[in-house]
Design a protein around this motif. Structure first.
Motif, PDB file in Angstrom:
ATOM      1  N   GLY A  17       0.841  -1.186   0.000  1.00  0.00           N
ATOM      2  CA  GLY A  17       0.000   0.000   0.000  1.00  0.00           C
ATOM      3  C   GLY A  17       0.877   1.237   0.000  1.00  0.00           C
ATOM      4  N   PRO A  18       0.353   2.340  -0.510  1.00  0.00           N
ATOM      5  CA  PRO A  18       1.163   3.536  -0.731  1.00  0.00           C
ATOM      6  C   PRO A  18       1.858   4.064   0.526  1.00  0.00           C
ATOM      7  CG  PRO A  18      -1.002   3.764  -1.723  1.00  0.00           C
ATOM      8  CD  PRO A  18      -1.007   2.485  -0.951  1.00  0.00           C
ATOM      9  N   ALA A  19       1.234   4.014   1.664  1.00  0.00           N
ATOM     10  CA  ALA A  19       1.835   4.603   2.863  1.00  0.00           C
ATOM     11  C   ALA A  19       3.132   3.895   3.242  1.00  0.00           C
ATOM     12  CB  ALA A  19       0.853   4.562   4.030  1.00  0.00           C
ATOM     13  N   GLN A  20       3.119   2.576   3.281  1.00  0.00           N
ATOM     14  CA  GLN A  20       4.328   1.850   3.644  1.00  0.00           C
ATOM     15  C   GLN A  20       5.312   1.793   2.490  1.00  0.00           C
ATOM     16  OE1 GLN A  20       1.253   0.354   3.979  1.00  0.00           O
ATOM     17  NE2 GLN A  20       1.035  -0.347   6.068  1.00  0.00           N
ATOM     18  N   ALA A  21       4.816   1.961   1.285  1.00  0.00           N
ATOM     19  CA  ALA A  21       5.641   1.731   0.105  1.00  0.00           C
ATOM     20  C   ALA A  21       6.754   2.756  -0.031  1.00  0.00           C
ATOM     21  CB  ALA A  21       4.769   1.760  -1.134  1.00  0.00           C
ATOM     22  N   LEU A  22       6.511   3.978   0.378  1.00  0.00           N
ATOM     23  CA  LEU A  22       7.461   5.037   0.101  1.00  0.00           C
ATOM     24  C   LEU A  22       8.698   4.935   0.965  1.00  0.00           C
ATOM     25  CD1 LEU A  22       5.222   8.173  -0.390  1.00  0.00           C
ATOM     26  CD2 LEU A  22       6.327   6.780  -2.105  1.00  0.00           C
ATOM     27  N   SER A  23       9.799   4.682   0.318  1.00  0.00           N
ATOM     28  CA  SER A  23      11.066   4.733   1.024  1.00  0.00           C
ATOM     29  C   SER A  23      11.359   6.196   1.329  1.00  0.00           C
ATOM     30  CB  SER A  23      12.174   4.160   0.144  1.00  0.00           C
ATOM     31  OG  SER A  23      12.378   4.999  -0.982  1.00  0.00           O
ATOM     32  N   GLU A  24      12.314   6.432   2.197  1.00  0.00           N
ATOM     33  CA  GLU A  24      12.702   7.802   2.505  1.00  0.00           C
ATOM     34  C   GLU A  24      13.148   8.519   1.229  1.00  0.00           C
ATOM     35  OE1 GLU A  24      16.062  10.387   4.856  1.00  0.00           O
ATOM     36  OE2 GLU A  24      15.971   8.220   5.217  1.00  0.00           O
ATOM     37  N   TYR A  25      13.875   7.803   0.362  1.00  0.00           N
ATOM     38  CA  TYR A  25      14.345   8.410  -0.883  1.00  0.00           C
ATOM     39  C   TYR A  25      13.166   8.827  -1.758  1.00  0.00           C
ATOM     40  CZ  TYR A  25      16.809   9.149  -5.249  1.00  0.00           C
ATOM     41  OH  TYR A  25      17.299   9.703  -6.409  1.00  0.00           O
ATOM     42  N   ALA A  26      12.186   7.940  -1.911  1.00  0.00           N
ATOM     43  CA  ALA A  26      11.016   8.264  -2.734  1.00  0.00           C
ATOM     44  C   ALA A  26      10.296   9.488  -2.181  1.00  0.00           C
ATOM     45  CB  ALA A  26      10.079   7.058  -2.814  1.00  0.00           C
ATOM     46  N   VAL A  47      17.021  16.639  -9.978  1.00  0.00           N
ATOM     47  CA  VAL A  47      16.429  16.211  -8.709  1.00  0.00           C
ATOM     48  C   VAL A  47      17.430  15.357  -7.930  1.00  0.00           C
ATOM     49  CG1 VAL A  47      14.574  14.864  -7.626  1.00  0.00           C
ATOM     50  CG2 VAL A  47      14.059  16.399  -9.548  1.00  0.00           C
ATOM     51  N   ALA A  48      18.093  14.427  -8.622  1.00  0.00           N
ATOM     52  CA  ALA A  48      19.088  13.574  -7.956  1.00  0.00           C
ATOM     53  C   ALA A  48      20.230  14.426  -7.403  1.00  0.00           C
ATOM     54  CB  ALA A  48      19.628  12.535  -8.938  1.00  0.00           C
ATOM     55  N   GLU A  49      20.655  15.416  -8.176  1.00  0.00           N
ATOM     56  CA  GLU A  49      21.735  16.296  -7.741  1.00  0.00           C
ATOM     57  C   GLU A  49      21.307  17.104  -6.518  1.00  0.00           C
ATOM     58  OE1 GLU A  49      24.037  19.720 -10.041  1.00  0.00           O
ATOM     59  OE2 GLU A  49      23.852  17.880 -11.248  1.00  0.00           O
ATOM     60  N   TRP A  50      20.091  17.608  -6.552  1.00  0.00           N
ATOM     61  CA  TRP A  50      19.533  18.379  -5.433  1.00  0.00           C
ATOM     62  C   TRP A  50      19.563  17.548  -4.152  1.00  0.00           C
ATOM     63  CZ3 TRP A  50      16.510  23.077  -4.988  1.00  0.00           C
ATOM     64  CH2 TRP A  50      15.776  23.179  -3.814  1.00  0.00           C
ATOM     65  N   LEU A  51      19.179  16.268  -4.287  1.00  0.00           N
ATOM     66  CA  LEU A  51      19.120  15.370  -3.136  1.00  0.00           C
ATOM     67  C   LEU A  51      20.496  14.836  -2.744  1.00  0.00           C
ATOM     68  CD1 LEU A  51      15.970  13.286  -4.108  1.00  0.00           C
ATOM     69  CD2 LEU A  51      16.114  15.094  -2.376  1.00  0.00           C
ATOM     70  N   GLN A  58      17.006   6.470 -10.897  1.00  0.00           N
ATOM     71  CA  GLN A  58      16.306   6.264  -9.625  1.00  0.00           C
ATOM     72  C   GLN A  58      15.162   7.266  -9.478  1.00  0.00           C
ATOM     73  OE1 GLN A  58      19.608   6.270 -10.010  1.00  0.00           O
ATOM     74  NE2 GLN A  58      20.415   4.457  -9.003  1.00  0.00           N
ATOM     75  N   VAL A  59      15.425   8.511  -9.849  1.00  0.00           N
ATOM     76  CA  VAL A  59      14.370   9.537  -9.780  1.00  0.00           C
ATOM     77  C   VAL A  59      13.238   9.170 -10.731  1.00  0.00           C
ATOM     78  CG1 VAL A  59      13.818  11.959 -10.238  1.00  0.00           C
ATOM     79  CG2 VAL A  59      15.929  11.369  -9.019  1.00  0.00           C
ATOM     80  N   GLY A  60      13.591   8.729 -11.935  1.00  0.00           N
ATOM     81  CA  GLY A  60      12.577   8.332 -12.911  1.00  0.00           C
ATOM     82  C   GLY A  60      11.721   7.180 -12.405  1.00  0.00           C
ATOM     83  N   ARG A  61      12.350   6.235 -11.717  1.00  0.00           N
ATOM     84  CA  ARG A  61      11.599   5.095 -11.169  1.00  0.00           C
ATOM     85  C   ARG A  61      10.604   5.562 -10.109  1.00  0.00           C
ATOM     86  NH1 ARG A  61      10.743  -0.035 -10.695  1.00  0.00           N
ATOM     87  NH2 ARG A  61      10.745  -1.116  -8.708  1.00  0.00           N
ATOM     88  N   VAL A  62      11.062   6.438  -9.216  1.00  0.00           N
ATOM     89  CA  VAL A  62      10.159   6.966  -8.185  1.00  0.00           C
ATOM     90  C   VAL A  62       8.992   7.693  -8.846  1.00  0.00           C
ATOM     91  CG1 VAL A  62       9.922   8.658  -6.316  1.00  0.00           C
ATOM     92  CG2 VAL A  62      11.923   7.143  -6.384  1.00  0.00           C
ATOM     93  N   MET A  63       9.288   8.524  -9.842  1.00  0.00           N
ATOM     94  CA  MET A  63       8.226   9.278 -10.505  1.00  0.00           C
ATOM     95  C   MET A  63       7.257   8.348 -11.231  1.00  0.00           C
ATOM     96  SD  MET A  63       8.639  12.349  -9.541  1.00  0.00           S
ATOM     97  CE  MET A  63       7.424  13.149 -10.592  1.00  0.00           C
TER      98      MET A  63
END
Length: 132
Positions: A17-26, A47-51, A58-63
């Motif tokens: 489910g979405p709540a547990q799914a999000l890693s800190e990175y996501a 975005v990756a550079e900012w973080l 990885q950013v594309g996968r999260v998006m």
């Protein structure tokens, strides 16, 4: 051999489910997407550079997995090409927000414009006091 280090231990958790799914990175990626002002964009690499973590893939996968919860159209490819399969929806957002676009040449496939990255790119400076 080196593939183990590339695997994300969070993978597969999205079934809970979405709540547990999000890693800190996501969550951090989505937070950055929400900071981008209307009419501006950041590339996946920006975005990756900012973080200071991960990279464009990885950013594309999260998006791809979670981007529907944020202004996904403001996180873009570095070449300005619109997200395949979502071009018309994205264009509607860009036109509403006044995002700088480069109109397609007549020879361009589908005659779709691209984002004018040079003019639309946001470096995060606005939030630090107005200088971009």
């Amino acid at each position: 051999m080196g593939r183990m280090s590339e695997q994300n231990p969070e993978e597969g958790r999205h079934e809970e489910g979405p709540a547990q799914a999000l890693s800190e990175y996501a969550e951090r990626v989505l937070d950055v997407a929400e900071l981008i002002p209307p009419g501006r964009v950041m590339t996946y690499g920006d975005v990756a550079e900012w973080l200071e973590q991960g990279g464009p893939r990885q950013v594309g996968r999260v998006m791809a997995l979670y981007g529907g919860a944020v202004p996904w159209w403001r996180v873009v490819r570095a070449d300005g090409v619109l997200l395949p399969g979502h071009e018309q929806r994205a264009l509607g957002h860009y036109r509403t927000e006044g995002t700088p676009l480069k109109e397609a040449s007549r020879a361009a496939e589908g005659h779709l414009p691209r984002i004018d990255i040079r003019r639309a790119r946001w470096d995060g400076g606005d939030r630090a006091g107005g200088h971009t």
